[in-house]
Enzyme design. Structure first.
Site, PDB file in Angstrom:
ATOM      1  N   GLU A   1       3.311  -4.175 -59.986  1.00  0.00           N
ATOM      2  CA  GLU A   1       3.720  -3.602 -61.279  1.00  0.00           C
ATOM      3  C   GLU A   1       3.755  -2.076 -61.221  1.00  0.00           C
ATOM      4  OE1 GLU A   1       1.180  -5.416 -64.295  1.00  0.00           O
ATOM      5  OE2 GLU A   1       2.524  -7.128 -64.377  1.00  0.00           O
TER       6      GLU A   1
ATOM      7  N   GLU B   1       4.683 -13.499 -61.254  1.00  0.00           N
ATOM      8  CA  GLU B   1       3.638 -13.665 -62.262  1.00  0.00           C
ATOM      9  C   GLU B   1       4.261 -14.148 -63.558  1.00  0.00           C
ATOM     10  OE1 GLU B   1       0.797 -10.582 -63.177  1.00  0.00           O
ATOM     11  OE2 GLU B   1       0.834  -9.858 -61.121  1.00  0.00           O
TER      12      GLU B   1
HETATM   13  C1  BG6 Z   1      -0.342  -8.321 -64.776  1.00  0.00           C
HETATM   14  C2  BG6 Z   1      -1.186  -7.980 -63.594  1.00  0.00           C
HETATM   15  O1  BG6 Z   1      -0.197  -7.171 -65.524  1.00  0.00           O
HETATM   16  O2  BG6 Z   1      -0.798  -9.213 -65.713  1.00  0.00           O
HETATM   17  C3  BG6 Z   1      -2.347  -8.910 -63.349  1.00  0.00           C
HETATM   18  O3  BG6 Z   1      -0.436  -7.810 -62.427  1.00  0.00           O
HETATM   19  C4  BG6 Z   1      -2.935  -9.330 -64.673  1.00  0.00           C
HETATM   20  O4  BG6 Z   1      -3.252  -8.257 -62.513  1.00  0.00           O
HETATM   21  C5  BG6 Z   1      -1.883 -10.065 -65.468  1.00  0.00           C
HETATM   22  O5  BG6 Z   1      -4.093 -10.082 -64.581  1.00  0.00           O
HETATM   23  C6  BG6 Z   1      -2.382 -10.567 -66.804  1.00  0.00           C
HETATM   24  O6  BG6 Z   1      -2.991  -9.544 -67.509  1.00  0.00           O
HETATM   25  P1  BG6 Z   1      -4.422  -9.729 -68.151  1.00  0.00           P
HETATM   26  O7  BG6 Z   1      -4.788  -8.419 -68.716  1.00  0.00           O
HETATM   27  O8  BG6 Z   1      -4.270 -10.777 -69.177  1.00  0.00           O
HETATM   28  O9  BG6 Z   1      -5.312 -10.149 -67.039  1.00  0.00           O
END
Ligand code: BG6
Length: 481
Positions: free
Chosen positions: A189, A381
């Site tokens: 990211e 993701e």
């Molecule tokens: C992304 C990241 O922003 O979202 C992850 O690459 C992160 O590391 C994921 O865990 C979800 O975000 P969060 O804050 O809910 O863990």
């Protein structure tokens, strides 16, 4: 029909994690302290705490040798559970597992001459386990952490010397693991470096807004160059291996058809896509010149930087997809949930953390990125953070199944639209520490981990309903949803 009807054969189904959110073992076997491990759990889950690190809290953390306040020092102890966890991934039929290497496990101080053998050994053990089940590794070289010593020495990525340190690390990693790994990502990211410390490793509290932005964009320039140099290193060693960029893609919609709103949304999208523009096309897009000038930002470039960027574009584009936002011309980004900025969309539901759920937005995003670049895409993701209830050792997480199902349906639509998609690694196949709030209770997993926000629990792993559902999705290559 002369267009694809389903996911292609060989589609890479799997899951994604990051070292600092799962590994734990923060001070074992020679590992150095990282930037992620000086961040405390958020006191307000609707706010993001990750970047509030200043000199005072930094030194408090350095002098605190416990894991109590710093959940990313604990993770879910993947360091000792990796064999069990990978076995569970294999049981779901994973074709790919995305994980990151902790730079400070390999080079504890960030710029050590020789690597820490125990660190290399750990990832070798992980790779051996994956090979047992023919799970393809997809490795992120830098996922929201770096050796803290580089923050202390150089203020992280704000200093150009960090480029050399990083590329020393990547050279070691490519030489050591390269034979066993086909797919790599450089910076997780990368665009979120505009938010600060978690991605830049540079303390910038106390600076004016303009100074912060200056420091962050300069740090990001260094990362863009380091990413291009890593691409060059990999291709020199293994010409057929693939390396990608990784963008937190945050599609925004205009709040109305009013041209002012449409233009504001366009600019917001350009600022997001700037990063992939550089990494795919090899040059800074012209629209940023105006943005930099209007905000009095001056990016210092080395003499070779432009050539380095131009000669080393990425092979594919990966991105995370969680939500979309809305942009209004006369309203400067109120927060949506605890992460993005932008307005609320009355047509969308949101998670308990205020993240707006928009499956169709994923189809739109995939089409846009494909139209813009014509390079293979990879959704690395996507997932739902939710609070789960354990009843009789079971978790009935129909909400998670529904979230994932809806997104997979839209991914399939995008494939029918003609988008070339390599794979899908949903976020957090096993419960892990949240990035933004460092909570344990914000769970993404298909596998439950018995641990609470204070680190209490047996760390037992339990299959959720979503585990069996995803197993079926993979077994049918996305036909039975
Ligand atoms: C992304 C990241 O922003 O979202 C992850 O690459 C992160 O590391 C994921 O865990 C979800 O975000 P969060 O804050 O809910 O863990």
């Amino acid at each position: 029909e002369n267009y694809p009807q389903n996911f292609p054969t060989g589609f890479l189904w799997g899951g994604a994690t990051a070292a600092n959110q799962v590994e734990g073992a923060w001070n074992l076997d020679g590992k150095g302290l990282t930037t992620a491990e000086v961040v405390k759990k958020a006191t307000n889950r609707k706010k993001m705490s990750m970047d509030a690190v200043d000199q005072v809290t930094l030194h408090q953390a350095i002098n605190d040798h416990t894991t109590m306040l710093y959940p990313k020092r604990r993770g879910v102890d993947f360091y000792h559970h990796y064999a069990e966890d990978i076995k569970l991934f294999a049981e779901m039929g994973f074709k790919v597992y995305r994980f990151s290497i902790a730079w400070a496990r390999i080079l504890p101080h960030g710029d050590d001459k020789q690597p820490n053998q125990a660190g290399l050994d750990f990832y070798d053990r992980v790779l051996t386990e994956l090979e047992k089940y023919q799970i393809q590794p997809l490795i992120t070289l830098s996922h929201y952490e770096m050796p803290l010593d580089l923050t202390l020495k150089y203020n992280g990525w704000s200093d150009r010397r960090t480029i050399a340190a990083f590329n020393h690390y990547t050279q070691i990693v490519f030489e050591h693991f390269g034979q066993r790994v086909k797919y790599w990502l450089t910076f997780n990211e990368i665009n979120t470096g505009t938010w600060g410390f978690h991605a830049t490793g540079a303390i910038d509290q106390g600076l004016s807004k303009q100074q912060q932005l200056q420091l962050r964009y300069q740090s990001l320039h260094h990362q863009l160059v380091a990413s291009a140099l890593a691409t060059k290193q990999l291709h020199e060693l293994y010409p057929t291996d693939k390396i990608g960029c990784m963008l937190a893609r945050m599609q925004t919609y205009p709040a109305s058809p009013k041209p002012e709103d449409v233009r504001a949304a366009q600019l917001a999208d350009q600022k997001n896509l700037f990063f992939s523009d550089v990494q795919v096309r090899g040059e800074y897009p012209a629209f940023m010149n105006r943005y930099f000038a209007e905000n009095k930002l001056i990016i210092k470039m080395g003499t070779d930087d432009q050539a380095i960027l131009a000669n080393n574009p990425v092979d594919f584009i990966s991105f995370s997809y969680y939500m979309t936002t809305v942009t209004k011309a006369d309203q400067d980004g109120t927060a949506v949930g605890n992460m993005a900025t932008g307005g609320r969309n009355p047509y969308l539901k949101e998670s308990a953390w205020g993240w707006q759920i928009d499956p169709i937005g994923l189809r739109i995003t995939l089409n846009e990125l494909w139209d813009r670049y014509q390079k293979p895409l990879f959704v690395v993701e996507n997932g739902l953070g939710a609070q789960d209830k354990l009843v009789n050792d079971q978790i009935h997480d129909s909400y998670r199944i529904s979230y994932l199902r809806q997104h997979i349906i839209q991914m399939k639509e995008a494939i029918k639209d003609g988008v070339k998609l390599l794979g899908y690694t949903m976020w957090g196949p096993i419960d892990l520490i949240s990035f933004s709030t460092s909570e344990m209770s914000k769970r993404y997993g298909l596998i439950y981990v018995d641990q609470d926000d204070l680190g209490r629990g047996t760390l037992t792993r339990i299959r959720k309903d979503s585990f069996y559902w995803y197993q079926k999705v993979i077994a049918t290559n996305g036909t039975d949803l």
